[in-house]
Design an enzyme around this catalytic site. Sequence first.
Site, PDB file in Angstrom:
ATOM      1  N   GLU A 199      20.959 -12.843 -37.225  1.00 17.97           N
ATOM      2  CA  GLU A 199      20.392 -14.015 -37.504  1.00 17.97           C
ATOM      3  C   GLU A 199      20.319 -14.636 -36.159  1.00 17.97           C
ATOM      4  OE1 GLU A 199      21.674 -15.896 -41.571  1.00 17.97           O
ATOM      5  OE2 GLU A 199      23.469 -15.725 -40.046  1.00 17.97           O
ATOM      6  N   ASP A 217      25.701 -11.638 -38.560  1.00 23.03           N
ATOM      7  CA  ASP A 217      25.805 -13.190 -39.095  1.00 23.03           C
ATOM      8  C   ASP A 217      25.841 -14.126 -37.606  1.00 23.03           C
ATOM      9  OD1 ASP A 217      26.074 -14.929 -41.458  1.00 23.03           O
ATOM     10  OD2 ASP A 217      27.691 -15.302 -40.199  1.00 23.03           O
TER      11      ASP A 217
END
Length: 672
Positions: free
Chosen positions: A383, A354
Amino acid sequence: MNNKITKFCLPALLGGAILSCPATLLAQPDDAALNAYPSYNETDLEYTYDADGNHFNLWSPGADSVQVRIYRNFNIAEPLKVLQLNRTEKGVWRVSDTSNLQDCYYTFRVKFNGKWLDETPGVWAKAVGPNGHRAAIIDFSKTNPENWVNDHGPKINSITDVIIYEMHHRDFSVHPSSGIVNKGKFLALTEQDTRSPQGLATGIEHLKELGVTHVHILPSYDYNSVDEMNLLSNQYNWGYDPYNYNTPEGSYSTNPADPYSRIREMKEMIKSLHEAGIGVIMDVVYNHTAGIDDSNFTLTSPGYYYRHRADGTYSDASGCGNETASDRAQMQNFIVNSVKYWAKEYHIDGFRFDLMAIHDTETMTRVAAELKEINPSIFVYGEGWTAGDSPLPVERRALKENVAKMTGIAVFSDDLRDAIKGHYSNAADCGFATGKPGNEETVKIGIVASTAHPQVDYSKGNNSKFAYATSPKQIINYVSCHDDLTLTDKLAKSMTGADKETRMRAARLAQTIVFTSQGTPFMFAGEEVFRDKKGVHNSYKSPDSINAIDWTLKAENANQFEYYKQLIRLRRSHPAFRMTTAEEIAKNIVFDNVKESNLISYSICNNANGDEWKEIKLVFNGSAETKVVKVKKGNWTIVAQDGNLNQDGLGDTNGGKITVEPYSALILYRTK
Ligand code: CA
C-alpha cells in the site's frame, strides 16, 4: 489496511509475565541517542543451537543488564533457570548453555534505566507457546512436511504474469457449505476434492478451477487479538495487530499449545498450494505493533524501533497508535531478515506490505533485492500510502508517487479502484462501471498502469496527476479488497434501483477492466461467486456470519463464476495484457477518440508482447444505455459481449457498427 481508514488495535494480552514498571514511565533515550545505537545484521539473534549448545543473543544496546529465563513449559510460573547475558560487540548480549533444553521455553528480561522490564519472547522468536508469550526451543527439522526440500512455488518471469487472489483463512473455509473439515485452519488448503452441498468444487480445487496463480493470505504471523486458548468462541480478526513477526498465528493451527503445530501445518498448506501450482503471498505488517508499552520491540530495546514526534511522543502514521522506524538501521535489518526468513524457511513466494509508505524507499528496495537473491520469482508490493502523518520526510516514504525511486516494488492503484466503482469510503458514490461520468481518463490511467502514454491526460486524473509508474511491473490493479465494502456490497449501495442481474453485470465489467489492464490484477476472494459481507465495510473483527464465504453462492451465481474463470483464462492465455515495459504500452495501446461518457474504446496492437492476436479491441460501456461503436473492417472474432466471455469465440464480425450493451465489455480480436 486502507488509506485513511483506521482499524482499532487491541492492547496486548498479558499472561504469565512478571509485572514491573510500564515502559511509558521510563525515560527513553532521545532520537539522537537511539540513532547512534550500533546495528547488527547477522541472523543468529536471540536463539541458536549447535554442537556447542544453546546460544542466547539479544540485541539491546541501551540495556543495563539482560537475563534469559528458561522454563520447562509454557505456563509454569517458576523458571528452570535464569541466565545472565554478557554485553558483547554491536549491542548484542550473549550467553551459552550446554544442557539439553529441547522443548523448553524462554523469555528475556531487560534492565533499562535501572528498572527490570516485563518478560518478552524477544523479536526473533521462531516458535512460541500459546498466545506467543514464551518462545519455544524446538527441532525445526521435525516441522518439515515430506519432501519439503524439493518444494517450491511457481516460477514467474514478470510480476505482470501473476493473478493475485486475496483471502483470509476463516473467510475461505469456515462456512458449513465449504465441505472442508479443518475450517479456518492452515490445513483447510490441504484438503483435496472438497465440495459444496451442490457438488461444486471448494477449497484448493476451487482455486485451481478459477485459475489464479497466487493466493495472498491475510496476516498469518502470530497476531495478538485472538485468544489462542479460547478458540471455541467465534473469534475472528483480520490480524493486522502483529505480536511475534517470525512465527505463524496459533489460532490457524489445530493445537496452539503445541509449538510444532502452527509451523508444520502452515508449511503443509504452502506445500499443498505449491503442488497445485499456486504461489503463496504473505501479508506483512511491519509498520506498527499491536501494543506499544508491552510490545516485544519496546521490551527488548525501549524507544528504538518506533518513531517519535518532536515532543518525544510516539508518532502514529498507522492510525493504530504507533509507527515503526525502518529508517533506523536495526529496524531495517529486522524487516529485511524477517522476510528473508519467511522466504527460506516457509518458501513464501511474495510479500504484501501493509501501509508500506510508513517504510522508507531505501528499506523497500533492499527488501526486494535481497529476496530476489533467494528466489528470482519472489515479488513485493504494498500500500503506497500511510494512514496518518509521519516524521519520515515525504520524499523518503515508499509512497505510490515514489514507486519509481524504488527497484522491484509494486503499489496498489487506488486510481483505477475508485475510478471504476466510485469512492471507497462513500458508499453511494458510483464510478465508471456504474454509470457516473467523469472517470474515463482515470480508468485510462489504470489501463496503461499509470505509465506515461501520449493519449492519456494525467491532469484529468482523479487521484494522481502524473504518470508515477515507469513500468507496469510497479502497479497492482484492483477494484476491491478486504478493506471497505466488497464489490457486491458496493454495487448494492451505489446502484440503487438496479436489480441483481444488472449489478452482477456491472461487477463483470469492473473486473474485466482490471483483468485486461496492464500491470498485475488482484481480486478479493469470493467475488467470483458474488459474495457479500452484509454491507459491513470494516469487518476486521466481525463474526463469521459476516465474513465467511457462503459456497452455495457458487451454484446460485454460476454464470458469474464462469465469467471470472473465462476472464482469468483470457489474461493467462494472452501476453498482450501483460506487457513488461512502459515503452511497449505507449507503442501498442491506442485509444479511440470517444466523446461519450462512460464509454472507453481502445486497441492493443502489433501482436503486443508476442501475442498471437494482432489487434485486440476492447470497449467498456459503463452506462445504463446501449452504445454503438464503429470497428474498422476486418475479420474479427468476438470474445466478450453482453455480459458473456469466452476466448474460444462468441461469434465473428466484419467490423462496422457494433452495439455494446449496458454495463458490459465488448472484446474482439483479429489475427491479420
Ligand atoms: Ca496469536
